[in-house]
Design a protein around this motif. Structure first.
Motif, PDB file in Angstrom:
ATOM      1  N   LEU A 115      -1.224   4.746   2.221  1.00 47.90           N
ATOM      2  CA  LEU A 115      -0.835   5.000   0.445  1.00 47.90           C
ATOM      3  C   LEU A 115      -2.319   4.423  -0.183  1.00 47.90           C
ATOM      4  N   PHE A 116      -2.984   3.420   0.108  1.00 49.19           N
ATOM      5  CA  PHE A 116      -3.712   2.479  -0.919  1.00 49.19           C
ATOM      6  C   PHE A 116      -4.785   3.394  -0.470  1.00 49.19           C
ATOM      7  N   ALA A 117      -5.549   3.756   0.225  1.00 43.02           N
ATOM      8  CA  ALA A 117      -6.661   4.703   0.119  1.00 43.02           C
ATOM      9  C   ALA A 117      -5.854   5.885  -0.459  1.00 43.02           C
ATOM     10  N   TRP A 118      -4.310   6.878  -0.110  1.00 36.41           N
ATOM     11  CA  TRP A 118      -4.748   7.810  -0.968  1.00 36.41           C
ATOM     12  C   TRP A 118      -4.394   7.391  -2.516  1.00 36.41           C
ATOM     13  N   VAL A 453       4.680   7.558 -12.622  1.00 33.23           N
ATOM     14  CA  VAL A 453       3.896   8.468 -12.237  1.00 33.23           C
ATOM     15  C   VAL A 453       3.314   7.539 -10.997  1.00 33.23           C
ATOM     16  N   GLY A 454       2.457   6.390 -10.737  1.00 34.35           N
ATOM     17  CA  GLY A 454       2.059   5.538 -10.288  1.00 34.35           C
ATOM     18  C   GLY A 454       2.984   5.813  -9.008  1.00 34.35           C
ATOM     19  N   ALA A 455       4.034   6.124  -9.061  1.00 36.24           N
ATOM     20  CA  ALA A 455       5.113   6.056  -8.038  1.00 36.24           C
ATOM     21  C   ALA A 455       5.284   7.692  -7.151  1.00 36.24           C
ATOM     22  N   GLY A 456       4.832   8.013  -7.715  1.00 35.21           N
ATOM     23  CA  GLY A 456       4.651   9.510  -7.372  1.00 35.21           C
ATOM     24  C   GLY A 456       3.743   9.960  -6.389  1.00 35.21           C
ATOM     25  N   VAL A 457       2.961   9.453  -6.968  1.00 34.27           N
ATOM     26  CA  VAL A 457       1.571   8.848  -6.425  1.00 34.27           C
ATOM     27  C   VAL A 457       1.672   8.474  -4.934  1.00 34.27           C
ATOM     28  N   LEU A 458       2.705   7.373  -4.619  1.00 37.71           N
ATOM     29  CA  LEU A 458       2.277   6.902  -3.294  1.00 37.71           C
ATOM     30  C   LEU A 458       4.056   8.330  -2.444  1.00 37.71           C
ATOM     31  N   LEU A 463       4.627  11.329   1.458  1.00 32.76           N
ATOM     32  CA  LEU A 463       5.322  12.628   2.198  1.00 32.76           C
ATOM     33  C   LEU A 463       3.811  13.139   3.365  1.00 32.76           C
ATOM     34  N   LEU A 464       2.959  13.178   2.624  1.00 31.49           N
ATOM     35  CA  LEU A 464       1.264  13.698   3.134  1.00 31.49           C
ATOM     36  C   LEU A 464       1.124  12.666   4.721  1.00 31.49           C
ATOM     37  N   LEU A 465       2.260  11.347   5.252  1.00 31.14           N
ATOM     38  CA  LEU A 465       1.675  10.260   5.664  1.00 31.14           C
ATOM     39  C   LEU A 465       2.626  10.649   7.062  1.00 31.14           C
ATOM     40  N   ALA A 466       4.398  11.215   6.517  1.00 32.35           N
ATOM     41  CA  ALA A 466       4.608  11.516   7.558  1.00 32.35           C
ATOM     42  C   ALA A 466       5.015  12.807   7.945  1.00 32.35           C
ATOM     43  N   ALA A 467       3.451  13.684   7.495  1.00 33.34           N
ATOM     44  CA  ALA A 467       3.804  15.364   7.847  1.00 33.34           C
ATOM     45  C   ALA A 467       2.564  15.019   8.572  1.00 33.34           C
ATOM     46  N   LEU A 468       1.742  13.923   8.648  1.00 30.59           N
ATOM     47  CA  LEU A 468       0.272  13.653   9.693  1.00 30.59           C
ATOM     48  C   LEU A 468       0.450  14.212  11.120  1.00 30.59           C
TER      49      LEU A 468
END
Length: 491
Positions: A115-118, A453-458, A463-468
């Motif tokens: 999440l940090f890297a993203w 906005v920041g919360a939306g980025v995370l 979601l991307l992490l869950a799909a990985l």
């Protein structure tokens, strides 16, 4: 906790770690080739940005006296030094091109670190590059305009040029950084000299203003020291990016402790420069003159050299923006590289080009995202800047977690050799964590609902992490099927 494959690229630690799925050789990983001067130039270059030419007026407006004003800058240097001491332990114990990402992975697992890297690759780091490029474009456009879209054109050219310089190789990237940082420091020394020796004193300036207005301004500002420190610490921000070169720093006679030396030396240089520059501002303009200034450096240089001095400041701000942008590009790509080493879906980011001594793919992706944000600025400049500002709470949240990681790793990996230990443990890292928590609170108070906005980025990252796992499984099945088809066709 998640087990983690090694993003380790520098000196080995006492802990044995799993290697990435892809086989690598020493030539495919970062090598310790950077000098102490390279590291110091990066730290000074990334911190001493355009902020020092604007922020002092905001600090002056919230300081109750000249002594409080100067004390705020000195305190900012002390707080930054405390943070640097904490990072010195982490970077010397766990040297890695992943920097903060690597520390968070070891302390809290790969999911949180992802999440940090993203957040860095999607908007925080790339957004900083784009914003600095726009600052460069704004000031260069005042010297030579390219038309209605001049700032955007210059910004895009800056992103492309600096990315290309770093893709060419490590030597070109660090050489450019040293050249820009030297020019920037010389420019600051010019401001210091102008403030002390060429500009009329503040008492002469005060003759053109009323004492009543000055006293009123000072009285209004007397109770805002907390806000003052927020502005000061933001101007000191960025020194932590040195963590991303910890695996590439030559050890020298001091061994792994050299990274600690680079951090401390960088902070001391920055603090000395900031104190001298602000002394010069005070000497030429006085506290009331500073607090009422929209461009404090420009006003000082105008008093010293007339309108030609303002032109010089424009050039200096443009150079400072380029200096910070190059350093941000240099360190940002290394986060992407470390993430690529840990997640197969992003494995193309985790490739190290031995000839360039750089993560070329990571530079390309970062440059493309930064260019996309520049294009967003073309459509809505205010909207783009707002998005970047509203992700500030995310940055401070993870910065706080890095401080907490020092405590976690002390308990989790006590057997690892620590070439440098933070003095006065646990008090020193506790002060660092409390400072980071205060800045997190301040950024939330500033952004308000914009923090969503920041919360939306995370959330997108989560979601991307869950799909990985599903994506990785699909790619693995596809790869197996293709391999089977190849075997059948050869029979």
């Amino acid at each position: 906790m998640d087990s983690f494959p090694s993003a380790e690229t520098g000196g080995a630690t006492a802990v044995s770690e799993a290697k990435p799925a892809a086989a690598t050789t020493a030539a495919d990983e970062p090598r310790p080739v950077l000098s102490l001067f390279d590291a110091a130039a990066l730290i000074v270059g990334i911190v001493v940005g355009a902020g020092i030419f604007r922020t002092p007026s905001l600090v002056a407006a919230n300081a109750g006296s000249e002594w409080a004003f100067l004390a705020a800058w000195l305190l900012g240097g002390i707080v930054s030094l405390i943070g640097a001491l904490c990072y010195a332990e982490l970077t010397t114990t766990f040297p890695s091109a992943g920097g903060d990402y690597h520390f968070l992975t070891r302390a809290f697992g790969k999911k949180l670190a992802f999440l940090f890297a993203w957040a860095r690759v999607s908007v925080i780091q790339t957004g900083s590059v784009a914003r600095l490029a726009f600052i460069f474009g704004d000031y260069v456009s005042q010297i030579y305009s390219l038309g209605g879209y001049s700032s955007v054109i210059y910004a895009a050219l800056a992103v492309v040029a600096l990315t290309a310089i770093n893709i060419i190789g490590l030597k070109s990237g660090t050489g450019t950084q040293k050249l820009l940082t030297t020019a920037e420091v010389l420019g600051l020394l010019l401001i210091i000299g102008a403030g002390f020796f060429f500009a009329p004193g503040a008492s002469d300036a005060a003759a053109t203003a009323t004492d009543t207005a000055a006293n009123s301004d000072a009285a209004t500002a007397s109770a805002s020291f907390g806000l003052t420190m927020v502005f000061v610490l933001l101007t000191f921000g960025g020194w932590n990016e040195a963590a991303y070169i910890s695996a590439e720093l030559r050890t020298g006679r001091t061994g792994k402790r050299r990274m600690a030396k680079a951090l401390i030396l960088g902070i001391l240089i920055i603090t000395a420069l900031y104190l001298l520059v602000n002394f010069a501002y005070l000497n030429a303009l006085g506290l009331s003159g500073m607090s009422g200034s929209e461009a404090v450096a420009g006003d000082l240089m105008r008093r010293a050299f007339g309108e030609s001095g303002v032109w010089l400041i424009g050039i200096l701000v443009a150079i400072s923006a380029l200096t910070s942008a190059n350093a941000t590009i240099f360190t940002g790509a290394r986060t992407n590289y470390a993430m690529g080493r840990d997640f197969p879906v992003f494995s193309f980011l985790g490739k190290w080009n031995a000839n360039a001594d750089a993560p070329v793919n990571a530079f390309i992706v970062q440059g493309l995202i930064a260019l996309a944000l520049v294009c967003l600025g073309l459509v809505t400049r205010k909207g783009f800047e707002t998005i970047v500002e509203y992700t500030a709470p995310v940055f401070w949240f993870f910065f706080l977690l890095v401080g907490v990681a020092l405590f976690v790793l002390r308990r989790k990996e006590p057997q690892v050799e620590r070439p440098f230990k933070v003095p006065l443990y646990p008090l020193t890292p506790l002060i660092f964590c409390l400072t980071s928590a205060y800045l997190l609170y301040s950024s939330l108070a500033y952004t308000g609902l914009g923090a969503l906005v920041g919360a939306g980025v995370l959330l997108v990252g989560a979601l991307l992490l869950a799909a990985l796992p599903f994506v990785e499984n699909f790619l693995q099945i596809n790869q197996t099927r293709r391999r089977s088809e190849d075997e059948v066709s050869t029979i």
